[in-house]
Design a protein around this motif. Structure first.
Motif, short mmCIF file in Angstrom:
data_model
loop_
_atom_site.label_atom_id
_atom_site.label_comp_id
_atom_site.label_asym_id
_atom_site.label_seq_id
_atom_site.Cartn_x
_atom_site.Cartn_y
_atom_site.Cartn_z
N GLU A 153 -49.15 -134.92 61.13
CA GLU A 153 -50.05 -134.70 62.27
C GLU A 153 -49.57 -133.53 63.14
OE1 GLU A 153 -52.24 -137.14 65.92
OE2 GLU A 153 -50.43 -137.97 64.99
N ARG A 154 -48.28 -133.48 63.39
CA ARG A 154 -47.74 -132.38 64.21
C ARG A 154 -48.00 -131.03 63.56
NH1 ARG A 154 -43.31 -135.82 64.81
NH2 ARG A 154 -42.08 -134.58 63.32
N LEU A 155 -47.75 -130.95 62.26
CA LEU A 155 -47.94 -129.69 61.55
C LEU A 155 -49.42 -129.31 61.52
CD1 LEU A 155 -46.70 -127.41 59.90
CD2 LEU A 155 -46.87 -128.87 57.86
N CYS A 156 -50.29 -130.29 61.31
CA CYS A 156 -51.72 -130.02 61.23
C CYS A 156 -52.26 -129.56 62.58
CB CYS A 156 -52.46 -131.26 60.75
SG CYS A 156 -54.16 -130.94 60.21
N ARG A 157 -51.85 -130.23 63.65
CA ARG A 157 -52.32 -129.83 64.98
C ARG A 157 -51.81 -128.44 65.35
NH1 ARG A 157 -55.05 -133.51 67.73
NH2 ARG A 157 -54.95 -135.70 67.09
N ALA A 158 -50.59 -128.13 64.97
CA ALA A 158 -50.05 -126.79 65.24
C ALA A 158 -50.87 -125.74 64.50
CB ALA A 158 -48.58 -126.72 64.82
N PHE A 159 -51.27 -126.04 63.27
CA PHE A 159 -52.08 -125.09 62.51
C PHE A 159 -53.45 -124.91 63.16
CE2 PHE A 159 -55.13 -123.96 59.25
CZ PHE A 159 -54.49 -122.92 58.58
N LEU A 160 -54.05 -126.03 63.62
CA LEU A 160 -55.37 -125.95 64.23
C LEU A 160 -55.36 -125.21 65.57
CD1 LEU A 160 -56.94 -129.42 63.36
CD2 LEU A 160 -57.95 -127.18 62.90
N GLN A 161 -54.24 -125.21 66.24
CA GLN A 161 -54.15 -124.44 67.48
C GLN A 161 -54.31 -122.95 67.19
OE1 GLN A 161 -50.47 -125.62 69.33
NE2 GLN A 161 -51.48 -127.23 70.54
N LYS A 162 -53.81 -122.52 66.03
CA LYS A 162 -53.93 -121.11 65.64
C LYS A 162 -55.26 -120.83 64.94
CE LYS A 162 -48.92 -120.82 64.83
NZ LYS A 162 -47.86 -120.63 63.79
N HIS A 163 -55.79 -121.84 64.24
CA HIS A 163 -57.03 -121.67 63.47
C HIS A 163 -57.96 -122.84 63.80
CE1 HIS A 163 -54.63 -118.82 61.07
NE2 HIS A 163 -53.71 -119.76 61.04
N PRO A 164 -58.56 -122.84 64.99
CA PRO A 164 -59.27 -124.03 65.49
C PRO A 164 -60.50 -124.44 64.70
CG PRO A 164 -59.60 -122.14 66.94
CD PRO A 164 -58.54 -121.74 65.96
N HIS A 165 -61.06 -123.57 63.86
CA HIS A 165 -62.28 -123.91 63.14
C HIS A 165 -62.05 -123.97 61.62
CE1 HIS A 165 -64.52 -122.06 66.80
NE2 HIS A 165 -64.18 -123.31 67.00
N HIS A 166 -60.82 -124.24 61.21
CA HIS A 166 -60.52 -124.28 59.77
C HIS A 166 -60.98 -125.63 59.20
CE1 HIS A 166 -58.40 -124.05 55.96
NE2 HIS A 166 -58.07 -122.80 56.24
N PRO A 167 -62.01 -125.65 58.33
CA PRO A 167 -62.58 -126.92 57.86
C PRO A 167 -61.57 -127.83 57.16
CG PRO A 167 -64.06 -125.10 57.36
CD PRO A 167 -62.77 -124.49 57.82
N GLU A 168 -60.70 -127.26 56.31
CA GLU A 168 -59.74 -128.12 55.59
C GLU A 168 -58.73 -128.74 56.53
OE1 GLU A 168 -57.64 -130.03 52.40
OE2 GLU A 168 -59.72 -129.42 52.81
N ALA A 169 -58.31 -127.98 57.54
CA ALA A 169 -57.38 -128.55 58.53
C ALA A 169 -58.04 -129.68 59.29
CB ALA A 169 -56.90 -127.45 59.48
N MET A 170 -59.32 -129.50 59.63
CA MET A 170 -60.06 -130.56 60.32
C MET A 170 -60.20 -131.79 59.44
SD MET A 170 -62.93 -128.03 61.96
CE MET A 170 -63.71 -129.09 63.13
N ARG A 171 -60.45 -131.54 58.16
CA ARG A 171 -60.58 -132.68 57.22
C ARG A 171 -59.27 -133.45 57.10
NH1 ARG A 171 -59.88 -134.50 52.02
NH2 ARG A 171 -58.44 -132.79 51.54
#
Length: 654
Positions: A153-171
């Motif tokens: 979760e920490r790694l995924c949220r950190a990625f989404l902060q940089k790429h907020p609309h990345h569909p795979e990260a959201m999934r």
């Protein structure tokens, strides 16, 4: 430190040094997953096949669901030309961890070598999809499938902060939400991902799953239909759509689809299995048996098919079937889930033959294996029970007197599984003014939401947060419960909710629905606990996979119910299963009177009521009442001392 040194040696091209250092680490920590894994890889590089295999067997016995161990076994067998064994190992690897890119790549090549073009194409597509993802997201997926949820979760949220609309990260974050029981967040994330990428098939499949978990069955059906529209000939999408048809009660359509899919895929054991479940649910037992037989015929080690036959409770296995199950369970290399399903099925088959010693041994083995998959903690459960007693006091209920929703519609049937709750529900559902529903997860989902997102070892917010809620919230929660469960109702004045574990949340139920009826289905502690020990549940009920922890749980249940009786006097009707069996009419009249219902003879003829029943007792409640199961546990009494000791005073007091 030796493990890190072993990893460094392996990465530096020194497998001999890595094997030696990993061996030193294992002397200090014999069950170190990392040390066993590094040593197995190093031994493969050193061409020490037998020792590498033994190391992997040890690793898999400690962590049966560790995908990387299966992947390494695939590498080992592939290196020595054992193609079938390698394919099996890689398939196991991706079943436990679908983010293992190397396994997909190897499978694509091995499938091609066997002229399995369709499977090779699908494996290659998965390999390419994973290869095209950012490395951080592949790591997120691996961490998640290895149970490292908060790291993921920490790694995924950190990625989404940089790429907020990345569909795979959201999934992926949505999948984490499912695992952490944050379903509302998961639904929002998947909905958003599909807005950005409408043709994102995997996300839409996940979206269907989340909608189903949230009981938004009509929406789930619509989303499954979209998948079928995208690829009408895809049997997986057809099966998914059929599953959603079952959820909205359209069993005829579901069964029609299963028949159609099986014409295209006549050897698909999984489709035969779900077809059998659908047939069982609507009461077509003989047809269900035929479907389960087909599932096992096409995949003889398919433990779920054998267990589904046993779980009918009325099926008698032949000598040949028992021999087949014995051989499959004893064979090397079958998946853990198939093995423990087979153990539970053999336990039941031998119980029916009065072969008590061997029956118990299979039940014990099955429970031991299943327990490896659970994260159940007696200490954590006892703490949760204690917090309920400390929080839900007369002062709390006085503070929120009449603050909840006044509807009297719900009838909650609580207790432990295998305590007779399905029988009570069938009796009530036979009344003209009562709709029988399912084991509804809504109350437990509300408790999860109130608890918030936290680590397992963090201090819980629930139930303490109950004393901080605005009074208006309680009525809103009650209304939401009624709205979300409306889909299960057919217009009767009352409806049942027989989720057994709701006994843990009676305080919450009373606060949001103060006029709801609550019935405690109770059964003799030895009979109830051992019946739970013999049952392999589809999900949940992790406390049942061990005699001692089962006894502690029953004891905690009794103590908590005693608390509810003290702080909510007269609000709960206790119905003992033995009393129902001994004097059905008296207990039926007592039950109906408590619910404010007039007597109807159909409640005595409950077994004639035609309705969907989805629990393990589905076939039993379609038969007249009998006393056969009351003392069944006594045949196993020589092995039940741990259960008796854990039950302690509640056994003597029953």
């Amino acid at each position: 430190m030796s493990v890190e040194q072993a990893k460094a040696a392996l990465q530096g091209g020194d497998p001999a040094g890595a094997a030696r250092l990993a061996g030193e680490a294992l002397k200090q920590t014999p069950e170190s997953t990392d040390a066993l894994y590094v040593r197995a890889v190093a031994l493969r590089y050193l061409d020490q096949y037998e020792e590498a295999r033994q190391t992997l067997d040890r690793l898999k016995s400690l962590r049966p669901g560790y995908g990387r161990a299966w992947q390494e076994e695939g590498h080992l067998k592939s290196r020595y030309g054992e193609t079938d064994g390698a394919i099996h190992a890689y398939e196991e690897a991706i079943s436990h961890n679908p983010a293992l890119t190397a396994s997909w790549h190897a499978l694509a090549s091995l499938y091609r070598s066997q002229n399995r073009a369709g499977e090779a194409q699908r494996a290659q597509a998965q390999f390419q999809r994973l290869s095209g993802l950012p490395r951080e997201l592949v790591s997120v997926a691996s961490f998640m499938h290895e149970g490292k949820l908060y790291k993921a979760e920490r790694l995924c949220r950190a990625f989404l902060q940089k790429h907020p609309h990345h569909p795979e990260a959201m999934r992926l974050l949505a999948n984490l939400g499912v695992k952490l029981h944050v379903l509302d967040d998961a639904e929002f994330l998947l909905e958003s991902a599909l807005e950005f990428q409408p043709d994102f098939v995997i996300a839409r499949v996940d979206y269907v799953d989340v909608l189903q978990r949230r009981q938004r069955y009509q929406r789930a059906l619509e989303e499954a239909r979209k998948l079928c529209d995208m690829d009408p000939k895809n049997p997986a999408f057809q099966s998914l759509y059929a599953n959603q048809c079952m959820s909205v009660g359209d069993y005829d359509e579901a069964l029609t689809i299963y028949d159609r899919v099986l014409k295209e895929m006549p050897d698909n054991s999984q489709v035969y299995l779900v077809q059998g479940h659908a047939l069982k649910t609507v009461g077509r037992q003989q047809d269900a048996i035929t479907a389960y037989h087909e599932a096992a015929r096409h995949r003889p080690w398919f433990g779920d098919a054998w267990w589904s036959l046993a779980n009918l409770k009325t099926y008698t296995f032949t000598d040949a079937e028992i021999q087949t199950m014995r051989e499959q369970e004893a064979s090397a290399g079958i998946p853990l889930a198939d093995r423990y399903h087979l153990c539970f099925a053999l336990g039941k088959a031998l119980e029916d033959r009065a072969e008590w010693t061997e029956s118990f041994e299979y039940y014990r083995r099955g429970n031991d294996m299943k327990r490896q998959e659970t994260r159940y903690s007696t200490e954590r459960t006892e703490k949760e029970f204690r917090l309920q007693r400390e929080t839900c006091t007369p002062a709390l209920f006085e503070k929120y007197r009449d603050a909840g929703h006044p509807a009297p519609d719900p009838i909650f049937i609580v207790g432990l599984p295998r305590a007779g709750s399905t029988l009570l529900e069938q009796i009530l559902a036979s009344h003209s003014r009562v709709d029988g529903t399912l084991e509804l997860p809504n109350i437990m989902a509300l408790a999860h939401r109130l608890d918030g997102r936290r680590r397992v070892d963090d201090e819980p917010r629930y139930p303490g947060i109950l004393s901080e809620l605005p009074a208006g919230k309680l009525a809103a929660f009650g209304q939401q419960y009624l709205d979300d469960t409306a889909i299960y109702r057919e217009g009767a004045a009352f409806f049942t909710d027989k989720m057994p574990n709701n006994f843990r949340h009676i305080g919450l139920i009373h606060l949001i629905l103060p006029n709801a009826k609550i019935i405690d289905a109770r059964r003799h502690p030895m009979a109830c606990c051992f019946s739970g020990f013999k049952q392999l549940f589809a999900e949940g009920q992790e406390f049942t996979y061990g005699l001692e922890q089962m006894g502690h749980y029953y004891r905690g249940y009794v103590e908590l119910m005693d608390h509810w009786d003290r702080v909510l006097p007269g609000r709960i009707l206790r119905v003992h299963h033995e009393d129902v069996v001994e004097d059905l009419e008296t207990q039926v009249r007592r039950l109906l009177e408590f619910c404010g219902l007039e007597f109807e003879p159909a409640c005595l003829d409950f077994h004639r009521t035609e309705r969907v029943v989805r629990t393990a007792s589905s076939e039993q409640v379609r038969q007249p009442i009998n006393k056969e199961g009351l003392e069944q546990w006594r045949h196993y009494e020589p092995w039940l001392d741990p259960l008796k000791k854990a039950l302690g005073p509640v056994l003597d007091a029953y």
